[in-house]
Design an enzyme around this catalytic site. Structure first.
Site, PDB file in Angstrom:
ATOM      1  N   GLU A  52     115.898 -35.436  55.400  1.00 48.63           N
ATOM      2  CA  GLU A  52     116.454 -36.639  56.031  1.00 48.63           C
ATOM      3  C   GLU A  52     117.930 -36.412  56.335  1.00 48.63           C
ATOM      4  O   GLU A  52     118.614 -35.650  55.635  1.00 48.63           O
ATOM      5  CB  GLU A  52     116.290 -37.820  55.055  1.00 48.63           C
ATOM      6  CG  GLU A  52     116.957 -39.095  55.545  1.00 48.63           C
ATOM      7  CD  GLU A  52     116.532 -40.343  54.785  1.00 48.63           C
ATOM      8  OE1 GLU A  52     115.935 -40.219  53.699  1.00 48.63           O
ATOM      9  OE2 GLU A  52     116.809 -41.451  55.279  1.00 48.63           O
ATOM     10  N   ASN A  81     114.985 -43.826  55.475  1.00 45.11           N
ATOM     11  CA  ASN A  81     115.710 -45.030  55.906  1.00 45.11           C
ATOM     12  C   ASN A  81     116.577 -44.727  57.126  1.00 45.11           C
ATOM     13  O   ASN A  81     116.813 -45.613  57.958  1.00 45.11           O
ATOM     14  CB  ASN A  81     116.578 -45.549  54.761  1.00 45.11           C
ATOM     15  CG  ASN A  81     115.740 -45.959  53.552  1.00 45.11           C
ATOM     16  OD1 ASN A  81     114.556 -46.245  53.676  1.00 45.11           O
ATOM     17  ND2 ASN A  81     116.363 -45.998  52.387  1.00 45.11           N
ATOM     18  N   ASN A 133     109.172 -46.245  58.789  1.00 42.02           N
ATOM     19  CA  ASN A 133     109.407 -45.853  57.398  1.00 42.02           C
ATOM     20  C   ASN A 133     109.623 -47.087  56.532  1.00 42.02           C
ATOM     21  O   ASN A 133     110.444 -47.947  56.879  1.00 42.02           O
ATOM     22  CB  ASN A 133     110.652 -44.963  57.303  1.00 42.02           C
ATOM     23  CG  ASN A 133     110.988 -44.593  55.863  1.00 42.02           C
ATOM     24  OD1 ASN A 133     110.256 -43.843  55.218  1.00 42.02           O
ATOM     25  ND2 ASN A 133     112.074 -45.150  55.336  1.00 42.02           N
ATOM     26  N   GLU A 134     108.889 -47.182  55.442  1.00 41.60           N
ATOM     27  CA  GLU A 134     109.089 -48.232  54.419  1.00 41.60           C
ATOM     28  C   GLU A 134     109.430 -49.580  55.055  1.00 41.60           C
ATOM     29  O   GLU A 134     110.458 -50.194  54.733  1.00 41.60           O
ATOM     30  CB  GLU A 134     110.177 -47.796  53.420  1.00 41.60           C
ATOM     31  CG  GLU A 134     109.769 -46.571  52.627  1.00 41.60           C
ATOM     32  CD  GLU A 134     110.660 -46.251  51.430  1.00 41.60           C
ATOM     33  OE1 GLU A 134     111.769 -46.816  51.314  1.00 41.60           O
ATOM     34  OE2 GLU A 134     110.235 -45.418  50.604  1.00 41.60           O
ATOM     35  N   TYR A 192     108.707 -42.501  43.363  1.00 42.21           N
ATOM     36  CA  TYR A 192     109.750 -41.733  42.685  1.00 42.21           C
ATOM     37  C   TYR A 192     109.715 -42.098  41.204  1.00 42.21           C
ATOM     38  O   TYR A 192     109.525 -43.264  40.867  1.00 42.21           O
ATOM     39  CB  TYR A 192     111.133 -42.078  43.251  1.00 42.21           C
ATOM     40  CG  TYR A 192     111.323 -41.622  44.688  1.00 42.21           C
ATOM     41  CD1 TYR A 192     111.627 -40.299  44.981  1.00 42.21           C
ATOM     42  CD2 TYR A 192     111.218 -42.525  45.744  1.00 42.21           C
ATOM     43  CE1 TYR A 192     111.815 -39.874  46.287  1.00 42.21           C
ATOM     44  CE2 TYR A 192     111.408 -42.113  47.064  1.00 42.21           C
ATOM     45  CZ  TYR A 192     111.711 -40.787  47.324  1.00 42.21           C
ATOM     46  OH  TYR A 192     111.895 -40.372  48.622  1.00 42.21           O
ATOM     47  N   GLU A 235     106.507 -39.321  50.566  1.00 39.08           N
ATOM     48  CA  GLU A 235     107.722 -39.224  49.739  1.00 39.08           C
ATOM     49  C   GLU A 235     107.283 -39.284  48.286  1.00 39.08           C
ATOM     50  O   GLU A 235     106.714 -40.292  47.849  1.00 39.08           O
ATOM     51  CB  GLU A 235     108.705 -40.366  50.031  1.00 39.08           C
ATOM     52  CG  GLU A 235     109.415 -40.226  51.355  1.00 39.08           C
ATOM     53  CD  GLU A 235     110.510 -41.267  51.568  1.00 39.08           C
ATOM     54  OE1 GLU A 235     111.177 -41.665  50.588  1.00 39.08           O
ATOM     55  OE2 GLU A 235     110.680 -41.687  52.722  1.00 39.08           O
ATOM     56  N   GLN A 258     113.489 -34.778  48.309  1.00 37.91           N
ATOM     57  CA  GLN A 258     113.640 -34.096  49.583  1.00 37.91           C
ATOM     58  C   GLN A 258     113.696 -32.584  49.335  1.00 37.91           C
ATOM     59  O   GLN A 258     113.129 -32.154  48.329  1.00 37.91           O
ATOM     60  CB  GLN A 258     114.867 -34.640  50.286  1.00 37.91           C
ATOM     61  CG  GLN A 258     114.732 -36.153  50.565  1.00 37.91           C
ATOM     62  CD  GLN A 258     115.816 -36.725  51.461  1.00 37.91           C
ATOM     63  OE1 GLN A 258     116.573 -36.012  52.087  1.00 37.91           O
ATOM     64  NE2 GLN A 258     115.908 -38.067  51.502  1.00 37.91           N
TER      65      GLN A 258
HETATM   66  O1  AHR Z   1     114.223 -40.162  50.098  1.00 37.30           O
HETATM   67  C1  AHR Z   1     115.264 -41.108  50.025  1.00 37.30           C
HETATM   68  C2  AHR Z   1     114.852 -42.478  50.523  1.00 37.30           C
HETATM   69  O2  AHR Z   1     113.854 -43.010  49.699  1.00 37.30           O
HETATM   70  C3  AHR Z   1     114.237 -42.534  51.896  1.00 37.30           C
HETATM   71  O3  AHR Z   1     115.181 -42.586  52.902  1.00 37.30           O
HETATM   72  C4  AHR Z   1     113.451 -43.811  51.856  1.00 37.30           C
HETATM   73  O4  AHR Z   1     112.333 -43.778  52.699  1.00 37.30           O
HETATM   74  C5  AHR Z   1     113.088 -43.977  50.396  1.00 37.30           C
HETATM   75  O5  AHR Z   1     113.387 -45.234  49.931  1.00 37.30           O
END
Ligand code: AHR
Length: 500
Positions: free
Chosen positions: A27, A72, A172-173, A244, A292, A352
């Protein structure tokens, strides 16, 4: 010493392991692109400014697909800013990550970098502050061979062949309050369906990903997927998952069991997708793009990032996680969760890749090196081939505050011809575990490789000064005796075995 027994029925494979499971995410965030993959003037930089030392590590890591350019970031991004003569590209504010975007790296440069690392491009579209028309423009620019204004513009910009991007993320999200252009599930579902239909008028064979929830903890989780898919089910191929994990309040036991949560998350999303399938009487099943996933200490991201109004730095360091052995063990176990669901999770991206939440560190003007999370990813990408197999574990369990009772040993396996790969985690913080597997019927009899990530200090990590402090070491305690594999796993460890 604890003991566990594995059982594998080779006649009942889970499904083929897609190479796209070993994807990553890059990103425009922090030092991921600028100062990460791209650093003109670095001693290893090539003629395009890409660091050769980073290219070598990404290649070694076995990354197959890369999702780009956000995240994002994409919800405020105009793709046109990143093409054409570099000295004429606009400089913009990166609102998502409170920094300045020079657009020095855009579609052409990134695609060229991907050719160097041998990975496929997966493009994310801005459906936050833009819509269907701009998505169609980018598709035309990227994929139409020639003869239209945008295709010919691409050719004038130096790229004769189309980029031929197959996988596209429809935003995205979009459920996240932090997302530029956040939408309701109704609004997003309709927009995703409209955009997908329009894109398929250009190319019916595109592979399209609808945004699922930003995470299983979102208040609308489940209902979001149901509503979005009620509108878009027929038009998309994948629903996305994002997750995450971090060690919270010193609760290592729960953290080591993160894959339990990932298993439940995947199964909940599949149940919701299959519910919509049943209601619609559809014969098509959706897949998951887990685009992700990682260990991320989100609690360490400065809470005031968005409030630093006068401060819009160029590529500031963000979330350059130190990554401990325990973090590496969890990353290994998350990959095992993906393998366990290989029949339905057919694409995934560790988030990432370089510097930002990343397995690879790239020092400015200095070396690039591997963090603890690099090792399980690289080894799983190398060894997990053919079909994923169902592994039953009979062994001890322990209590966690976050997920209740979980098994001490986690396991996953793949088989291709006469090669069996076995991945094992010992979540115990105090005890070794001896694991046994009867190899009858599996067609393998020797251990070719046995590698373990562990350390007497589970919080040990590689650093600039000691970039090889932690890593994979051969596990000498893996043997086959009279047709039974016997391997000893140290506490808090991840192990890969290659049997032939
Ligand atoms: O990977 C970091 C961020 O985590 C990304 O931009 C977003 O999609 C997620 O919230």
């Amino acid at each position: 010493m604890l003991r566990a027994r594995l059982t594998i029925d080779p006649a009942r494979p889970v499904g083929p392991v897609s190479r796209r499971l070993f994807g990553a995410f890059v990103e425009h965030m922090g030092r991921g692109v600028y100062g990460g993959i791209h650093e003109p003037g670095h001693p290893t930089a090539d003629e395009e400014g890409f660091r050769r030392d980073v290219i070598d590590l990404v290649t070694e890591m076995g990354v197959t697909t890369v999702r780009y350019p956000g995240g994002n970031f994409v919800s405020g991004f105009r793709w046109e800013d990143g093409v054409g003569p570099r000295d004429q590209r606009p400089v913009r504010l990166n609102l998502a990550w409170h920094s300045t975007e020079t657009n020095e790296v855009g579609l052409h440069e990134f695609a060229s970098w991907l050719e160097k690392v041998g990975a496929e491009l997966m493009l994310a579209l801005n459906l936050g502050t833009r819509g269907t028309l701009e998505a169609l423009d980018l598709l035309e620019y990227a994929n139409v061979p020639s003869g239209t204004t945008l295709a010919d513009q691409r050719i004038r910009n130096g790229r004769q062949r189309p980029f031929d991007v197959r996988m596209w993320c429809l935003g995205n999200e979009m459920d996240g309050p932090w997302q530029l252009g956040q939408r309701s599930a109704e609004d997003y579902g309709k927009l995703a369906a409209r955009t997908a239909k329009a894109m398929r008028q250009l190319d019916p064979d595109l592979e399209l990903v609808a945004c699922g929830s930003s995470g299983a903890a979102m208040p609308t989780f489940g209902e979001w997927e149901r509503t979005v898919l009620t509108h878009a089910y027929d038009d998309v191929d994948y629903i996305s998952c994002h997750a995450y994990y971090e060690e919270k309040d010193g609760d290592l036991g729960s953290f080591l069991a993160s894959a339990t949560d990932m298993d439940r998350f995947i199964e909940s999303v599949l149940a919701t997708a299959d519910h919509v399938k049943a209601v619609r009487g559809s014969s098509k099943s959706l897949a998951i793009s887990f685009d992700e996933w990682n260990v991320w200490y989100l609690s360490r991201v400065p809470a005031d990032l968005a409030k630093r109004i006068d401060d819009w730095p160029l590529a500031p360091p963000i979330s350059e996680e130190p990554y401990t052995v325990a973090d590496g063990v969890v990353v290994g176990s998350l990959l095992m969760s993906l393998l366990r669901h290989a029949d339905r999770v057919t694409s995934a991206s560790i988030a990432q890749l370089v510097n930002v939440i990343a397995p690879i560190a790239a020092e400015p003007q200095g070396p690039a090196w591997r963090k603890s999370t690099f090792f399980p990813f690289a080894t799983t990408s190398r060894l997990a081939r053919g079909d994923a197999l169902d592994v039953r574990v009979d062994g001890p369990a322990y209590d966690t505050a976050a997920y209740g009772e979980v098994p001490v040993v986690d396991a996953a396996a793949t088989r291709e011809g006469g090669a069996l790969a076995l991945f094992l985690v010992n979540r115990s913080q105090a005890d070794e575990v001896e694991v046994r597997l009867d190899l009858a019927g599996l067609g393998v009899s020797t251990v070719e490789e046995a590698l373990t990530l562990s350390d007497p200090d589970p919080h040990a990590a590689n650093t600039t000064d000691r970039p090889e402090r932690v890593g994979l070491r051969p596990n000498p305690r893996a043997t086959v005796v009279e047709g039974t594999l016997c391997v000893t796993l140290p506490p808090v460890s991840w192990t890969a075995l290659a049997l032939h």
